[in-house]
Design a protein around this motif. Structure first.
Motif, PDB file in Angstrom:
ATOM      1  N   ARG A 423       0.836  -1.200   0.000  1.00  0.00           N
ATOM      2  CA  ARG A 423       0.000   0.000   0.000  1.00  0.00           C
ATOM      3  C   ARG A 423       0.869   1.247   0.000  1.00  0.00           C
ATOM      4  O   ARG A 423       1.946   1.294   0.599  1.00  0.00           O
ATOM      5  CB  ARG A 423      -0.932   0.002   1.207  1.00  0.00           C
ATOM      6  CG  ARG A 423      -1.955  -1.117   1.178  1.00  0.00           C
ATOM      7  CD  ARG A 423      -2.869  -1.086   2.387  1.00  0.00           C
ATOM      8  NE  ARG A 423      -3.757   0.071   2.376  1.00  0.00           N
ATOM      9  CZ  ARG A 423      -4.677   0.307   3.301  1.00  0.00           C
ATOM     10  NH1 ARG A 423      -4.836  -0.546   4.319  1.00  0.00           N
ATOM     11  NH2 ARG A 423      -5.444   1.368   3.220  1.00  0.00           N
ATOM     12  N   SER A 424       0.399   2.280  -0.692  1.00  0.00           N
ATOM     13  CA  SER A 424       1.141   3.539  -0.791  1.00  0.00           C
ATOM     14  C   SER A 424       0.557   4.559   0.181  1.00  0.00           C
ATOM     15  O   SER A 424      -0.399   4.286   0.906  1.00  0.00           O
ATOM     16  CB  SER A 424       1.073   4.065  -2.226  1.00  0.00           C
ATOM     17  OG  SER A 424      -0.277   4.237  -2.627  1.00  0.00           O
ATOM     18  N   GLY A 425       1.135   5.737   0.182  1.00  0.00           N
ATOM     19  CA  GLY A 425       0.635   6.815   1.034  1.00  0.00           C
ATOM     20  C   GLY A 425       0.956   6.634   2.498  1.00  0.00           C
ATOM     21  O   GLY A 425       0.228   7.144   3.362  1.00  0.00           O
ATOM     22  N   GLY A 426       2.019   5.896   2.811  1.00  0.00           N
ATOM     23  CA  GLY A 426       2.411   5.703   4.207  1.00  0.00           C
ATOM     24  C   GLY A 426       1.602   4.667   4.947  1.00  0.00           C
ATOM     25  O   GLY A 426       1.805   4.460   6.154  1.00  0.00           O
ATOM     26  N   LYS A 427       0.669   3.985   4.274  1.00  0.00           N
ATOM     27  CA  LYS A 427      -0.148   2.971   4.933  1.00  0.00           C
ATOM     28  C   LYS A 427       0.520   1.609   4.812  1.00  0.00           C
ATOM     29  O   LYS A 427       1.150   1.302   3.806  1.00  0.00           O
ATOM     30  CB  LYS A 427      -1.536   2.912   4.298  1.00  0.00           C
ATOM     31  CG  LYS A 427      -2.326   4.206   4.423  1.00  0.00           C
ATOM     32  CD  LYS A 427      -3.680   4.076   3.755  1.00  0.00           C
ATOM     33  CE  LYS A 427      -4.473   5.370   3.852  1.00  0.00           C
ATOM     34  NZ  LYS A 427      -5.799   5.264   3.185  1.00  0.00           N
ATOM     35  N   THR A 428       0.385   0.817   5.869  1.00  0.00           N
ATOM     36  CA  THR A 428       0.926  -0.540   5.824  1.00  0.00           C
ATOM     37  C   THR A 428      -0.148  -1.498   5.312  1.00  0.00           C
ATOM     38  O   THR A 428      -1.343  -1.270   5.496  1.00  0.00           O
ATOM     39  CB  THR A 428       1.396  -0.993   7.220  1.00  0.00           C
ATOM     40  OG1 THR A 428       0.265  -0.955   8.112  1.00  0.00           O
ATOM     41  CG2 THR A 428       2.503  -0.098   7.736  1.00  0.00           C
ATOM     42  N   GLY A 429       0.294  -2.553   4.695  1.00  0.00           N
ATOM     43  CA  GLY A 429      -0.650  -3.534   4.188  1.00  0.00           C
ATOM     44  C   GLY A 429      -0.305  -3.932   2.760  1.00  0.00           C
ATOM     45  O   GLY A 429       0.599  -3.381   2.123  1.00  0.00           O
ATOM     46  N   LEU A 430      -1.051  -4.907   2.280  1.00  0.00           N
ATOM     47  CA  LEU A 430      -0.816  -5.467   0.948  1.00  0.00           C
ATOM     48  C   LEU A 430      -2.051  -5.277   0.086  1.00  0.00           C
ATOM     49  O   LEU A 430      -3.182  -5.380   0.569  1.00  0.00           O
ATOM     50  CB  LEU A 430      -0.480  -6.959   1.059  1.00  0.00           C
ATOM     51  CG  LEU A 430      -0.040  -7.658  -0.224  1.00  0.00           C
ATOM     52  CD1 LEU A 430       1.347  -7.184  -0.630  1.00  0.00           C
ATOM     53  CD2 LEU A 430      -0.045  -9.178  -0.034  1.00  0.00           C
ATOM     54  N   VAL A 431      -1.843  -5.009  -1.187  1.00  0.00           N
ATOM     55  CA  VAL A 431      -2.922  -4.913  -2.165  1.00  0.00           C
ATOM     56  C   VAL A 431      -2.690  -6.004  -3.216  1.00  0.00           C
ATOM     57  O   VAL A 431      -1.650  -6.028  -3.870  1.00  0.00           O
ATOM     58  CB  VAL A 431      -2.965  -3.538  -2.860  1.00  0.00           C
ATOM     59  CG1 VAL A 431      -4.117  -3.490  -3.864  1.00  0.00           C
ATOM     60  CG2 VAL A 431      -3.098  -2.425  -1.832  1.00  0.00           C
ATOM     61  N   VAL A 432      -3.657  -6.906  -3.341  1.00  0.00           N
ATOM     62  CA  VAL A 432      -3.593  -7.946  -4.369  1.00  0.00           C
ATOM     63  C   VAL A 432      -4.606  -7.578  -5.445  1.00  0.00           C
ATOM     64  O   VAL A 432      -5.805  -7.471  -5.169  1.00  0.00           O
ATOM     65  CB  VAL A 432      -3.900  -9.341  -3.793  1.00  0.00           C
ATOM     66  CG1 VAL A 432      -3.739 -10.406  -4.883  1.00  0.00           C
ATOM     67  CG2 VAL A 432      -2.992  -9.649  -2.609  1.00  0.00           C
ATOM     68  N   LYS A 433      -4.124  -7.384  -6.667  1.00  0.00           N
ATOM     69  CA  LYS A 433      -4.999  -7.002  -7.777  1.00  0.00           C
ATOM     70  C   LYS A 433      -5.110  -8.151  -8.765  1.00  0.00           C
ATOM     71  O   LYS A 433      -4.105  -8.737  -9.156  1.00  0.00           O
ATOM     72  CB  LYS A 433      -4.464  -5.755  -8.484  1.00  0.00           C
ATOM     73  CG  LYS A 433      -4.560  -4.494  -7.658  1.00  0.00           C
ATOM     74  CD  LYS A 433      -4.170  -3.274  -8.468  1.00  0.00           C
ATOM     75  CE  LYS A 433      -4.342  -2.003  -7.652  1.00  0.00           C
ATOM     76  NZ  LYS A 433      -4.016  -0.781  -8.449  1.00  0.00           N
TER      77      LYS A 433
END
Length: 440
Positions: A423-433
Motif C-alpha cells: 500500500r502507498s501513502g504511508g499505509k501498511t498492508g498489501l494490495v492484491v490485484k
C-alpha cells in the motif's frame, strides 16, 4: 536541318514532308510545261494549301493516337493506372493503345492487391503484442505500432521522432538494450509493479536503398511464469502419484492391524493406530490440495452474479466492500473466482488485519474487471514479493505455499493476471490485484 525540325510535332513533320514532296514534283513539271511565273506561283500556292489540308486530315488520327499514348504514359509516371485510352483505330497506334489498356488494367489489379496486402500487414503489425520500432540511417523513427507506443510511454505516434527523443519517456533499461545493439533479455523495473522480462531482437536491412534497423520487443514475463508453473505442476503430479501409491497400502495395512489387535490388551496400540490414521488423513488432504493446483480445469465462462459470490465468500471471511455491488457484466468461472476470493481473504485475515480493515473493491475498466483485496498487515518485502507466487513458497509455519499460486493460476486461466503491491501513502498492508479481461 535535323535540329530545326526536332521540336515540331509528328503530325506537323508528316505534313511538311508531304508538302515538300509535292513542291519537288510540281516545280520540274511546271518548267516542262512552260508556264508563266505568275501562273506557276499560283499553282504552287494552291497545291501547297491543298497538300497541307489533305495531309492534315490523313495524319490527324496519328496525332490523336500519339497524344493519347503520351497522356497515358504521364499517368503511369504518376502511379495512376485507372485511366484507359479511347483511341481504338485499326492501325499500329490502335494496337499500341490496346496493349497499353491491357497493361494498365493488369497494373491496376496488382496495385489493388499490393494495397490490400499492405493494409493487412499494417493491421497485423498494429495488433501485434510485440513492440516494433523501425529506425532509418538518420536515426529517425519511420514505423512503430501500438505496442511500441505503450512500451515507450507515448500517447502519440512515434514516427518522426529522433532516437534521442524516443528515449526521453522510455525506461533507462530500454535505452541500454537498444544501444547495446544485440539480441537478448533485459528487465524492466517499475516503481510499483513487479519486474517484467523482455526479449529484444534486432536486425538490419535495406529499404529504399537506405539502411534501416528494426527493433522487436517481446514480453516474456507471462511465458516464463507459465513455464515455471508447468514445471511445478509436473513435480507435484509426480509427488502426488508416489504418495498415493504409498497411502493406499498404508491405509489397508492400518485397517488390518486394527482388526488383528482387537483381542490384544495393549492401550498403546490404540494411540499408535490413532496417530497413523491422523497422519494418513493429513497426507491425503495434502495430496488433494496439491492435486487441485496441478489439475486446475479450464474455466467455464458464465455471467457472474456478484451478489451471490460476495455473499457466499462473506459467510466464511468478513470484509468491507468498497462501493456498491457491481452491476456490470462479467463472464468468468463462478466456482474458480469464488475460490480465488476465499484464498485472498484467508491470507488477508492471517496477516493480522481486523475484519473491518480488509477491503474488497471491484472496478469495471475499459478492457476488463479489476478485483482488489486490501489488508492492513505488515505487507511484503521485495524478496518475499518476488517469490510469493511460486508454488511451495510460504512464510507461514503451517502454510502449503499454494494459496497465491492457485490464485495466479486461476487468473491466468482466464487470460488475466495477478499482481502484488504494498500500500502507498504511508499505509501498511498489501494490495492484491486481479485483472480479468472482457470476453469478446
Amino acid at each position: 536541318m535535323k535540329t530545326v525540325f526536332a521540336h515540331y510535332r509528328t503530325q506537323t513533320k508528316l505534313q511538311l514532308a508531304v508538302v515538300i514532296s509535292f513542291v519537288l514534283v510540281l516545280i520540274p513539271l511546271l518548267l516542262v510545261l512552260d508556264v508563266s511565273l505568275k501562273q506557276s506561283v499560283v499553282v504552287i500556292l494552291i497545291t501547297l494549301c491543298a497538300a497541307w489540308f489533305i495531309s492534315g486530315l490523313l495524319t490527324q488520327s496519328v496525332s490523336s493516337g500519339i497524344q493519347a499514348l503520351e497522356t497515358g504514359l504521364l499517368n503511369f509516371k504518376d502511379g495512376e493506372f485507372s485511366s484507359l485510352l479511347a483511341y481504338d483505330a485499326p492501325d499500329e497506334l490502335g494496337r499500341l493503345c490496346h496493349i497499353y489498356n491491357q497493361t494498365a488494367d493488369h497494373l491496376r489489379q496488382e496495385k489493388q492487391w499490393i494495397y490490400q496486402r499492405e493494409l493487412m500487414l499494417d493491421k497485423v503489425l498494429q495488433s501485434s503484442p510485440q513492440a516494433l520500432v523501425l529506425i532509418d540511417s538518420n536515426d529517425y523513427v519511420v514505423f512503430s505500432n501500438h505496442s511500441a507506443n505503450r512500451l515507450f510511454n507515448s500517447e502519440h505516434k512515434l514516427e518522426g521522432l529522433q532516437r534521442e527523443e524516443l528515449y526521453n519517456a522510455a525506461n533507462e533499461q530500454i535505452k541500454q538494450a537498444m544501444e547495446a545493439g544485440r539480441d537478448g533479455l533485459f528487465h524492466l523495473q517499475h516503481e510499483k509493479d513487479e519486474s517484467e522480462t523482455w526479449h529484444l531482437s534486432t536486425g538490419q536491412f535495406l529499404l529504399n536503398n537506405h539502411q534501416h534497423r528494426l527493433y522487436i520487443f517481446k514480453q516474456l514475463t507471462r511465458e516464463l511464469s507459465r513455464q515455471e508453473v508447468a514445471v511445478w505442476k509436473k513435480v507435484i503430479r509426480i509427488i502426488s502419484h508416489e504418495l498415493n501409491n504409498s497411502l493406499g497400502p498404508m491405509s489397508s495395512m492400518l485397517h488390518s492391524g486394527k482388526l488383528l489387535s482387537q483381542n490384544v490388551d495393549e492401550p498403546r496400540l490404540g494411540r499408535v493406530f490413532s496417530t497413523l490414521q491422523e497422519r494418513i488423513s493429513h497426507l491425503n488432504e495434502f495430496v488433494q490440495g496439491y492435486g487441485k493446483f496441478a489439475k486446475l480445469p479450464l474455466p467455464k465462462l458464465e455471467l457472474l452474479d456478484w451478489q451471490s459470490i460476495l455473499s457466499n465468500v462473506q459467510q466464511q471471511y468478513a470484509f468491507k466492500l468498497d462501493g456498491h455491488v457491481p452491476k456490470h457484466r462479467c463472464f468468468a468461472d463462478h466456482i474458480q473466482l469464488e475460490q480465488l476470493l476465499i484464498n485472498l481473504l484467508k491470507n488477508a485475515h492471517e496477516s493480522g488485519s481486523k475484519p473491518k480493515e480488509i477491503v474488497v473493491s471491484i472496478e469495471n475498466k475499459q478492457s476488463g474487471t479489476v478485483i482488489s483485496v486490501i489488508d492492513a498487515g505488515p505487507g511484503m518485502s521485495e524478496a518475499v514479493m518476488a517469490s510469493a507466487l511460486i508454488p511451495f513458497y510460504s512464510t507461514k509455519a503451517s502454510g502449503s505455499g499454494l494459496g497465491l499460486a492457485l490464485c495466479r493460476e486461476i487468473a491466468e486461466a482466464h487470460h488475466g493476471q495477478l499482481s502484488l503491491h504494498n500500500r502507498s501513502g504511508g499505509k501498511t498492508g498489501l494490495v492484491v490485484k486481479v485483472f480479468l479481461p472482457h470476453v469478446k
